[in-house]
Design an enzyme around this catalytic site. Sequence first.
Site, PDB file in Angstrom:
ATOM      1  N   ASN A 161       0.894  -1.074  -0.170  1.00 59.91           N
ATOM      2  CA  ASN A 161      -0.293  -0.016  -0.107  1.00 59.91           C
ATOM      3  C   ASN A 161       1.154   1.209  -0.212  1.00 59.91           C
ATOM      4  OD1 ASN A 161      -1.606   2.081   0.817  1.00 59.91           O
ATOM      5  ND2 ASN A 161      -2.947   0.670   1.882  1.00 59.91           N
ATOM      6  N   VAL A 162       0.779   2.221  -1.248  1.00 60.43           N
ATOM      7  CA  VAL A 162       1.958   3.074  -1.496  1.00 60.43           C
ATOM      8  C   VAL A 162       1.471   3.973  -0.253  1.00 60.43           C
ATOM      9  CG1 VAL A 162       1.630   2.890  -3.515  1.00 60.43           C
ATOM     10  CG2 VAL A 162       0.144   4.486  -2.721  1.00 60.43           C
TER      11      VAL A 162
ATOM     12  N   ASN B 272       2.177   5.162 -10.344  1.00 61.62           N
ATOM     13  CA  ASN B 272       0.855   5.713 -11.383  1.00 61.62           C
ATOM     14  C   ASN B 272      -0.304   4.883  -9.456  1.00 61.62           C
ATOM     15  OD1 ASN B 272      -0.763   4.701 -13.868  1.00 61.62           O
ATOM     16  ND2 ASN B 272      -0.649   2.818 -12.051  1.00 61.62           N
TER      17      ASN B 272
ATOM     18  N   SER C 263      -2.490  13.889 -14.070  1.00 62.32           N
ATOM     19  CA  SER C 263      -3.985  13.978 -14.952  1.00 62.32           C
ATOM     20  C   SER C 263      -3.674  15.269 -15.450  1.00 62.32           C
ATOM     21  CB  SER C 263      -5.191  14.134 -13.666  1.00 62.32           C
ATOM     22  OG  SER C 263      -6.675  13.598 -13.757  1.00 62.32           O
TER      23      SER C 263
ATOM     24  N   TYR D  57      -8.770  15.232  -5.921  1.00 61.96           N
ATOM     25  CA  TYR D  57      -8.628  14.724  -7.044  1.00 61.96           C
ATOM     26  C   TYR D  57      -7.279  15.420  -8.017  1.00 61.96           C
ATOM     27  CZ  TYR D  57      -7.001  11.633 -11.344  1.00 61.96           C
ATOM     28  OH  TYR D  57      -6.463  10.916 -11.675  1.00 61.96           O
TER      29      TYR D  57
ATOM     30  N   LYS E  45      -3.202  16.344  -7.843  1.00 62.70           N
ATOM     31  CA  LYS E  45      -2.578  15.886  -9.694  1.00 62.70           C
ATOM     32  C   LYS E  45      -1.924  16.775 -10.187  1.00 62.70           C
ATOM     33  CE  LYS E  45      -3.578  11.375 -10.679  1.00 62.70           C
ATOM     34  NZ  LYS E  45      -2.603  10.684  -9.634  1.00 62.70           N
TER      35      LYS E  45
HETATM   36  P1  NAD Z   1      -7.398   2.363 -11.855  1.00 59.52           P
HETATM   37  O1  NAD Z   1      -7.725   2.783 -10.829  1.00 59.52           O
HETATM   38  O2  NAD Z   1      -7.624   1.259 -12.937  1.00 59.52           O
HETATM   39  O3  NAD Z   1      -5.735   1.558 -11.284  1.00 59.52           O
HETATM   40  C1  NAD Z   1      -5.081   1.928 -10.347  1.00 59.52           C
HETATM   41  C2  NAD Z   1      -4.447   0.949  -9.524  1.00 59.52           C
HETATM   42  O4  NAD Z   1      -3.900   1.732  -8.423  1.00 59.52           O
HETATM   43  C3  NAD Z   1      -4.910  -0.674  -8.990  1.00 59.52           C
HETATM   44  O5  NAD Z   1      -4.976  -1.719  -9.275  1.00 59.52           O
HETATM   45  C4  NAD Z   1      -5.211  -0.335  -7.469  1.00 59.52           C
HETATM   46  O6  NAD Z   1      -5.014  -1.405  -6.399  1.00 59.52           O
HETATM   47  C5  NAD Z   1      -3.950   0.421  -6.848  1.00 59.52           C
HETATM   48  N1  NAD Z   1      -3.528   1.186  -5.793  1.00 59.52           N
HETATM   49  C6  NAD Z   1      -5.297   2.383  -5.493  1.00 59.52           C
HETATM   50  N2  NAD Z   1      -4.754   2.762  -4.047  1.00 59.52           N
HETATM   51  C7  NAD Z   1      -3.222   1.996  -3.979  1.00 59.52           C
HETATM   52  C8  NAD Z   1      -2.428   2.326  -2.943  1.00 59.52           C
HETATM   53  N3  NAD Z   1      -2.981   2.915  -1.995  1.00 59.52           N
HETATM   54  N4  NAD Z   1      -1.656   0.808  -2.491  1.00 59.52           N
HETATM   55  C9  NAD Z   1      -1.125   0.545  -3.675  1.00 59.52           C
HETATM   56  N5  NAD Z   1      -1.460   1.119  -4.882  1.00 59.52           N
HETATM   57  C10 NAD Z   1      -3.407   1.208  -4.908  1.00 59.52           C
HETATM   58  O7  NAD Z   1      -6.817   3.892 -12.507  1.00 59.52           O
HETATM   59  P2  NAD Z   1      -6.460   3.759 -13.817  1.00 59.52           P
HETATM   60  O8  NAD Z   1      -7.387   3.966 -14.633  1.00 59.52           O
HETATM   61  O9  NAD Z   1      -5.149   2.711 -14.238  1.00 59.52           O
HETATM   62  O10 NAD Z   1      -5.355   5.129 -13.524  1.00 59.52           O
HETATM   63  C11 NAD Z   1      -4.095   5.057 -13.084  1.00 59.52           C
HETATM   64  C12 NAD Z   1      -3.355   6.659 -12.799  1.00 59.52           C
HETATM   65  O11 NAD Z   1      -3.727   7.316 -13.294  1.00 59.52           O
HETATM   66  C13 NAD Z   1      -4.165   6.920 -11.709  1.00 59.52           C
HETATM   67  O12 NAD Z   1      -3.141   7.698 -10.751  1.00 59.52           O
HETATM   68  C14 NAD Z   1      -4.914   8.073 -12.568  1.00 59.52           C
HETATM   69  O13 NAD Z   1      -5.379   8.987 -11.459  1.00 59.52           O
HETATM   70  C15 NAD Z   1      -3.998   8.196 -13.508  1.00 59.52           C
HETATM   71  N6  NAD Z   1      -5.506   8.343 -14.614  1.00 59.52           N
HETATM   72  C16 NAD Z   1      -6.140   8.424 -15.289  1.00 59.52           C
HETATM   73  C17 NAD Z   1      -6.450   8.646 -16.201  1.00 59.52           C
HETATM   74  C18 NAD Z   1      -7.663   8.034 -17.124  1.00 59.52           C
HETATM   75  O14 NAD Z   1      -8.377   7.892 -17.163  1.00 59.52           O
HETATM   76  N7  NAD Z   1      -7.703   6.353 -16.193  1.00 59.52           N
HETATM   77  C19 NAD Z   1      -6.516   9.487 -16.655  1.00 59.52           C
HETATM   78  C20 NAD Z   1      -5.894  10.290 -15.742  1.00 59.52           C
HETATM   79  C21 NAD Z   1      -4.651  10.125 -14.815  1.00 59.52           C
END
Ligand code: NAD
Length: 260
Positions: free
Chosen positions: A75-76, A102, A154, A168, A172
């Site tokens: 857990n980060v 990420n 983001s 959020y 970011k």
């Molecule tokens: P997602 O929810 O599909 O995956 C996120 C992953 O992070 C999951 O596997 C989750 O278990 C893990 N996670 C969450 N909290 C955690 C913690 N405390 N410790 C360890 N792991 C943890 O999200 P995604 O869409 O793949 O997004 C990944 C990153 O990209 C994020 O930082 C998100 O903010 C950013 N992002 C996503 C989008 C989008 O459109 N999907 C857009 C902009 C930014």
Amino acid sequence: MSEEALNTLNTLKADLSGQVAIVTGAAQGLGQRIAITLAANGATVACLDMVKEGLDDTIKAITDAGGTAEAYECNVTDRERVDQVVDEIAEKYEKIDILVNNAGITRDTLLPRMTDDEFESVINVNLRGAFLFMRTVSRYMMRARYGRIINMASVSGARMGNPGQTNYSASKAGLVGMTRSLSKELAGRKLTINAVAPGFIQSAMTDALGDVAKEEAKKRIPAKRLGTAYDVAAAVLFLASPAAAYITGHTLVVDGGITG
Ligand code: NAD
């Protein structure tokens, strides 16, 4: 053009052989694709997540393709565990070349209704989690006088506001500020610290918005499609590569033109 066809266009290659990478939030979505991409380009990838099941899928995809990866439950937001995992990886592989912060969460709601927990949990995971990793990993990178850190920001926060996302976008925007300041601290040691700011990317995070919201979003995107995890992974791969040595403190936007 089909998604499959778009994805096959992503043929960026980098030589990461002999390099060791850490990717947080690697159990699904963008993190999983980033881990697979770094491994496909030769890196040994430590895949971290708090969810064990998805991590197994990531490791299988990498090893089935002939790559090298290992899963770490972490857990980060858990400082002790973060330090322990990073030390373990550095001891095992004798270095850490690439860190991709990420892992991220959303707890969207309008500010007047936002609870303390909805605010604090998002800051804790998205911002403090990246801080904890950068603090410990940068020590190893400074000693090696080499390192690539990529923070997943983001467009929400980095380039624009989004109603319902004050927590959020604050996390970011904070990540972008931290990226810029740390890049100045560490450029002399040959470390680069950059951010990637995705727009609307097909993922569990955007699936949660529902079909109507996604169609509306598509209309507002000049490229007329949502991005894919491959689009984001290609940007990360470039910034993680030795070729990006003179780029630091930058935020690379991957949004099909929405904030252009
Ligand atoms: P997602 O929810 O599909 O995956 C996120 C992953 O992070 C999951 O596997 C989750 O278990 C893990 N996670 C969450 N909290 C955690 C913690 N405390 N410790 C360890 N792991 C943890 O999200 P995604 O869409 O793949 O997004 C990944 C990153 O990209 C994020 O930082 C998100 O903010 C950013 N992002 C996503 C989008 C989008 O459109 N999907 C857009 C902009 C930014």
